[in-house]
Design a protein around this motif. Structure first.
Motif, PDB file in Angstrom:
ATOM      1  N   ALA A 185       0.829  -1.210   0.000  1.00 54.57           N
ATOM      2  CA  ALA A 185       0.000   0.000   0.000  1.00 54.57           C
ATOM      3  C   ALA A 185       0.859   1.253   0.000  1.00 54.57           C
ATOM      4  O   ALA A 185       0.536   2.232  -0.678  1.00 54.57           O
ATOM      5  CB  ALA A 185      -0.938  -0.003   1.205  1.00 54.57           C
ATOM      6  N   ASN A 186       1.955   1.234   0.731  1.00 57.75           N
ATOM      7  CA  ASN A 186       2.852   2.396   0.767  1.00 57.75           C
ATOM      8  C   ASN A 186       3.519   2.636  -0.578  1.00 57.75           C
ATOM      9  O   ASN A 186       3.730   3.782  -0.984  1.00 57.75           O
ATOM     10  CB  ASN A 186       3.904   2.229   1.864  1.00 57.75           C
ATOM     11  CG  ASN A 186       3.340   2.471   3.240  1.00 57.75           C
ATOM     12  OD1 ASN A 186       2.399   3.239   3.414  1.00 57.75           O
ATOM     13  ND2 ASN A 186       3.912   1.811   4.232  1.00 57.75           N
ATOM     14  N   THR A 228      -2.342   2.049  -3.014  1.00 63.69           N
ATOM     15  CA  THR A 228      -3.669   1.431  -2.968  1.00 63.69           C
ATOM     16  C   THR A 228      -3.546   0.021  -2.385  1.00 63.69           C
ATOM     17  O   THR A 228      -2.454  -0.541  -2.327  1.00 63.69           O
ATOM     18  CB  THR A 228      -4.299   1.361  -4.367  1.00 63.69           C
ATOM     19  OG1 THR A 228      -5.629   0.855  -4.242  1.00 63.69           O
ATOM     20  CG2 THR A 228      -3.508   0.480  -5.303  1.00 63.69           C
ATOM     21  N   VAL A 229      -4.681  -0.517  -1.974  1.00 63.47           N
ATOM     22  CA  VAL A 229      -4.699  -1.858  -1.381  1.00 63.47           C
ATOM     23  C   VAL A 229      -5.721  -2.703  -2.120  1.00 63.47           C
ATOM     24  O   VAL A 229      -6.826  -2.248  -2.419  1.00 63.47           O
ATOM     25  CB  VAL A 229      -5.077  -1.791   0.121  1.00 63.47           C
ATOM     26  CG1 VAL A 229      -5.189  -3.176   0.717  1.00 63.47           C
ATOM     27  CG2 VAL A 229      -4.089  -0.960   0.897  1.00 63.47           C
TER      28      VAL A 229
END
Length: 102
Positions: free
Chosen positions: A74-75, A79-80
């Motif tokens: 995500a970093n 987005t996840v």
């Protein structure tokens, strides 16, 4: 070399008292004699955790590793993937059900 412990103490207990003593020793993960010696010595005895806890700790550790991996992605990506979040949520529910069953 002689016995380390050469004094015997006889003690009369009711069935209920004996059952309680045996249960306390069992919960502490000790046999009765070492349990009594520990109590006499002033040891702070705690209940031995249930065997199921080791499996729960393993599962929680795996889930935490997954969460860390998701956080790293995500970093970087910003987005996840929702399927990853759903998988973690499912694992949490399963672990919570096991904990409630103990």
């Amino acid at each position: 070399m002689g016995r380390l412990r050469n004094n015997i103490i006889s003690l009369w207990l009711s069935d209920r008292e004996l059952e309680h003593l045996e249960m306390q020793a069992f919960l502490a993960g000790r046999r009765v004699s070492p349990f009594i010696r520990d109590v006499i010595a002033g040891a702070k005895l705690k209940e031995h955790p249930p065997k199921e806890w080791a499996e729960l700790v393993r599962q929680l550790s795996g889930m935490c590793n997954n969460v860390n991996q998701i956080a790293k992605v995500a970093n970087v990506a910003g987005t996840v993937d929702t399927s990853a979040i759903d998988a973690i949520s499912s694992m949490q529910s399963q672990i919570w059900q096991k904990i409630k069953g103990l």
